[in-house]
Design a protein around this motif. Structure first.
Motif: not given
Length: 353
Positions: A129-139
């Motif tokens: 993978a080239q990018f990390l996704r991760g939610g700091a603010y979650k709807p």
């Protein structure tokens, strides 16, 4: 309306025309294509006679009207040339686009703690993978569900990038959080629930960070492209469209209906890069591999895959998350399809991180 310049048109003439069109009360935008320069004219062009514009310079090849309501997002606005979104990361520049290798984004739905996000980042990077996704603010649908750790989670994402060099994608929910989030995020995500939050779209359009625009749960493709138009019209040309599943009549077996037909449809309508999120699209990890492979075969430019070190203990979206081991296997499987489609570059051997 677009003004197509002849091949070899001198830059001084293009600049002169741009100034002249501005004096007419229009907003001209110079678009440098692979073969020609195009000047896009935005504003009150309904009553303009194309012949009047044609006579403004002998270097003008033709003048065309853009019939789509989404002017800047339309493919014809760039004379058929796809646009590219290039993002600088500690590991180097990564480009999203139709004529570039597939970009893989992976990580958990929510940032839970430092150990979890850093370890996940290490694992997804090692898999390619080239990018990390991760939610700091979650709807979240329920006000009682975990909403994310907020600004403190942004620091944890920064730590993961420091350790691994991965680019960071995280979601913005409120314009008040734009400044601290933009300091950390390499790409700002606008989630499905905010796709038509037009004031937020204008805000992110007025700054320079690339935007990942997820399709709304009940949005038509035209709704989606009009939302992208808000960002483009505000001045930000770096927009990536993300299909993440839509609501249909059958929700018994999957969380949403992943609309892979949007890929060829978008290719014909817009120049913007395309990402597919099979994790949200299906809601079940066991369906993610087949939908990810199908997305590559259909021509997506990028994939977003949810990965969590222990999905059963995930604070959000555990059922759709792959374990790092399953993600390793998936990347090996996807490489076969990606190579067949000419969209895969074998990752170099990675040093321990």
């Amino acid at each position: 309306m677009i003004v197509v310049m002849k091949t070899g048109s001198p830059e001084v003439e293009v600049n002169r025309l741009t100034e002249e069109f501005s004096s007419w009360g229009l907003s001209p935008e110079k678009i440098v294509g692979s073969h020609k320069v195009v000047i896009g004219l935005v504003g009150e062009t309904v009553d303009l006679d194309p012949r009047q514009i044609q006579e403004a310079s002998p270097w003008i090849e033709e003048v065309l009207r853009v019939e789509k309501p989404y002017k800047r997002a339309s493919r014809e606005y760039r004379q058929g040339d796809p646009s590219e979104v290039t993002v600088s990361t500690p590991n180097g520049a990564i480009t999203f686009g139709e004529q570039h290798p597939l970009v893989v984004v992976a990580g958990p739905c929510s940032v839970e703690n430092e150990e979890m996000i850093v370890e996940t980042a290490r694992r997804v990077k090692a898999a390619g993978a080239q990018f990390l996704r991760g939610g700091a603010y979650k709807p979240r649908t329920s006000p009682y569900a975990f909403q994310g750790h907020g600004e403190s989670a942004l620091g944890l994402l920064a730590k993961a990038r420091e350790v691994t060099g991965l680019g960071i994608i995280t979601e913005l929910m409120d314009a008040a959080d734009l400044e601290p989030l933009a300091e950390i995020a390499d790409i700002i995500q606008i989630g499905a629930r905010n796709m038509q939050n037009f004031s937020l779209l204008k805000k992110v359009g007025a700054q320079g960070k690339p935007i990942l625009l997820k399709r709304g749960m009940a949005a038509t493709i035209e709704d989606w492209l009009m939302a992208a138009e808000y960002i483009l019209a505000a001045g930000n040309s770096n927009v990536i469209l993300c299909e993440r599943g839509i609501r249909t009549f059958d929700s018994k077996y999957t969380r949403n209906t992943l609309d892979l037909s949007c890929i060829p449809v978008l290719r014909s309508l817009t120049h913007l890069p395309i990402m597919i999120d099979p994790s949200h699209g299906t809601g079940k990890w066991e369906y993610v591999p087949s939908m990810a492979a199908a997305s590559i075969a259909a021509g997506t430019d990028s994939l977003m895959i949810e990965v969590h070190p222990d999905p059963k203990k995930a604070m959000s979206d555990g059922p759709q998350s792959l374990t790092p081991e399953r993600f390793d296997q998936l990347m090996r499987e996807l490489s076969v399809v990606g190579k067949a489609m000419g969209r895969w570059i074998e990752q170099p051997a990675l040093a321990a991180v």
